[in-house]
Design an enzyme around this catalytic site. Structure first.
Site, short mmCIF file in Angstrom:
data_model
loop_
_atom_site.label_atom_id
_atom_site.label_comp_id
_atom_site.label_asym_id
_atom_site.label_seq_id
_atom_site.Cartn_x
_atom_site.Cartn_y
_atom_site.Cartn_z
N ASN A 43 0.87 -1.19 0.00
CA ASN A 43 0.00 0.00 0.00
C ASN A 43 0.90 1.23 0.00
OD1 ASN A 43 0.52 0.93 2.82
ND2 ASN A 43 -0.24 -1.12 3.27
N LYS A 61 -12.52 -0.41 16.39
CA LYS A 61 -11.18 -1.04 16.39
C LYS A 61 -10.54 -0.94 17.77
CE LYS A 61 -10.25 -0.41 11.49
NZ LYS A 61 -9.69 0.40 10.43
N LYS A 112 -9.61 -4.37 19.68
CA LYS A 112 -8.17 -4.69 19.79
C LYS A 112 -7.62 -4.38 21.18
CE LYS A 112 -7.62 -3.91 14.81
NZ LYS A 112 -6.70 -3.75 13.70
N1 CTP Z 1 -2.91 -3.66 12.19
C1 CTP Z 1 -2.06 -4.68 12.58
N2 CTP Z 1 -2.02 -5.85 11.91
C2 CTP Z 1 -2.79 -6.04 10.81
C3 CTP Z 1 -3.67 -5.01 10.39
C4 CTP Z 1 -3.69 -3.82 11.09
O1 CTP Z 1 -1.36 -4.52 13.58
N3 CTP Z 1 -2.71 -7.20 10.16
C5 CTP Z 1 -2.96 -2.41 12.98
C6 CTP Z 1 -2.44 -1.17 12.28
O2 CTP Z 1 -1.06 -0.98 12.54
C7 CTP Z 1 -3.28 -0.08 12.91
C8 CTP Z 1 -4.58 -0.77 13.24
O3 CTP Z 1 -4.30 -2.17 13.26
O4 CTP Z 1 -2.72 0.40 14.12
C9 CTP Z 1 -5.71 -0.50 12.30
O5 CTP Z 1 -5.35 -0.74 10.98
P1 CTP Z 1 -6.35 -0.46 9.79
O6 CTP Z 1 -5.67 -0.81 8.49
O7 CTP Z 1 -6.98 0.88 9.94
O8 CTP Z 1 -7.54 -1.49 10.08
P2 CTP Z 1 -7.70 -3.03 10.05
O9 CTP Z 1 -7.70 -3.52 11.45
O10 CTP Z 1 -6.72 -3.66 9.12
O11 CTP Z 1 -9.20 -3.17 9.50
P3 CTP Z 1 -9.81 -2.76 8.05
O12 CTP Z 1 -8.68 -2.96 7.05
O13 CTP Z 1 -10.92 -3.73 7.89
O14 CTP Z 1 -10.26 -1.32 8.17
#
Ligand code: CTP
Length: 400
Positions: free
Chosen positions: A211, A338, A342
């Site tokens: 990304n 979230k 979490k």
């Molecule tokens: N994160 C993580 N591990 C993953 C995905 C996300 O530790 N596999 C953490 C990111 O570092 C961030 C938080 O979770 O602090 C939220 O990440 P985000 O991309 O906004 O959301 P997701 O939990 O991945 O959910 P979605 O993609 O469905 O919005």
């Protein structure tokens, strides 16, 4: 609170050494940070760089002597000393170090250095044998004991041909030391773990899924934490940013590498801030060889990566855990969800997708949500400023 260089009064002392050319760049960086900089040059420094260069960049007259004809500010060393927020002497030669260690004041810079009460950073730069000389080391010990800050020279090949310690650190490293000495040390004794950047999930030996995260937000948090005295570990995916000085940087590529680096380092952390944009999926199978364009269409299969933050939330004991939420809509609802799912103490929500906010931008528009239900929306601002406000809130809410 503003911890930037903006409107700070910095005095740059320049002595006669080959590295004096680097002080020109240091001055430019200080001015870029909007500090007010005044330059004092020793007589020998004038052999290396002309005062006009410093004058043009600083926008003020350079002080080269205590006794300048027709200058009404005859006791300017006292005026400047009273107004200074920090002094940096770069390069600091053996001569100036010897003089100030002995309390001598026989020119503008040494006189000024006796008159200041603000932090003084000395950046010694000289031939290795001179630097290692017992008298030199004794003087530096004396000055450290007196409360001056000494930024050790780097090792390498010197202009005089010898190889060893003595090289003036790069201007960015000196600038970083100036910023730290102007920052509050409210995170001293704390271990802070930060993640930043994207992860890359390989598809074949030459391709990956990722990304556009630039890592700027996480790097800003790590830099700010380090400036405020924290022992800082930064776990970063592939980004093209300069390594932050004095930060323990662990580079990773995939989400799985990031996960194991985080789990290995989380126990000793007091605060964990997860700004990384982790790839949610990885290729089910990584092709052993480059995928050839034989077919008009290909279908790749992906499987979910572990949610690192959620796992840290499950394992955490004493740690303050802060997550980020990148959203394109319904910021508050998604971020708060979230935070709860979490087991976080706080989440930073940001709307991604507009040019002045999110991924590659130097600025961002974020809102903080806390587990006690309170929230705070910030105006659009620089990521460096957001990083400091985030740390302010962590200190106020969780570390007091
Ligand atoms: N994160 C993580 N591990 C993953 C995905 C996300 O530790 N596999 C953490 C990111 O570092 C961030 C938080 O979770 O602090 C939220 O990440 P985000 O991309 O906004 O959301 P997701 O939990 O991945 O959910 P979605 O993609 O469905 O919005």
């Amino acid at each position: 609170m503003d911890y930037s260089l903006k409107d700070k009064n910095i005095i740059l002392g320049v002595c006669g050494g080959i590295a004096a050319y680097k002080s020109v760049e240091l001055l430019r960086l200080l001015k870029k940070g909007q500090a007010n900089v005044r330059v004092i040059m020793t007589r020998n420094a004038l052999h290396f760089v002309g005062p006009l260069t410093f004058e043009a960049l600083s926008g003020t007259a350079v002080c080269t002597s205590l006794f300048t004809a027709n200058d009404p500010a005859a006791i300017r060393h006292i005026d400047w000393a009273a107004a200074a927020d920090a002094v940096v002497v770069a390069p600091a030669t053996a001569n100036i170090i010897g003089k100030i260690a002995g309390g001598l004041a026989d020119d503008a810079l040494s006189t000024f250095l006796l008159a200041v009460t603000c932090p003084v950073i000395l950046c010694p730069s000289m031939n290795t044998h001179m630097y290692e000389n017992k008298a030199m080391q004794r003087n530096l010990q004396r000055l450290k004991a007196d409360g001056l800050l000494v930024l050790a020279p780097e090792s390498g090949q010197l202009a005089c041909g010898t190889t060893g310690p003595g090289r003036l650190p790069e201007p960015e490293v000196i600038l970083d030391r100036v910023v730290s000495c102007l920052s509050p040390q409210d995170l001293k004794g704390k271990n802070i773990l930060v993640t930043a950047g994207p992860t890359r999930e390989p598809v074949d030996p030459v391709r990956f899924m990722s990304n556009p995260s630039s890592g700027k937000m996480g790097y800003a948090v790590a830099r700010a934490a380090q400036h405020r005295g924290a022992r800082t570990t930064l776990i970063a995916g592939p980004v093209s940013l300069a390594d932050p000085p004095h930060v323990n940087l662990i580079r990773v590529n995939t989400a799985r590498e990031m996960a194991s680096a985080v789990f290995d380092n989380m126990d000793r952390a007091h605060v964990i801030i997860k700004a990384a944009a982790v790839s949610d999926y990885r290729a089910k199978e990584i092709a052993a060889h480059k995928i050839k364009k034989e077919n008009d269409e290909i279908v790749l299969s992906f499987q979910k990566n572990q949610d690192i933050l959620k796992e840290v939330g499950r394992r955490k004991k004493h740690q303050i855990l802060v997550g980020f939420a990148a959203e394109t809509q319904a910021l508050e609802a998604n971020a708060v969800k979230k935070m709860t799912e979490k087991n976080l103490d706080m989440i930073v929500g940001n709307l991604v997708g507009s040019p002045d906010s999110g991924f590659h931008s130097d600025t961002n528009t974020v809102a903080f949500f806390f587990k006690d239900g309170s929230r705070e929306a910030l105006d659009p601002m620089e990521k460096d400023t957001i990083a400091h406000i985030l740390l302010d809130r962590i200190v106020e809410k969780f570390l007091k």
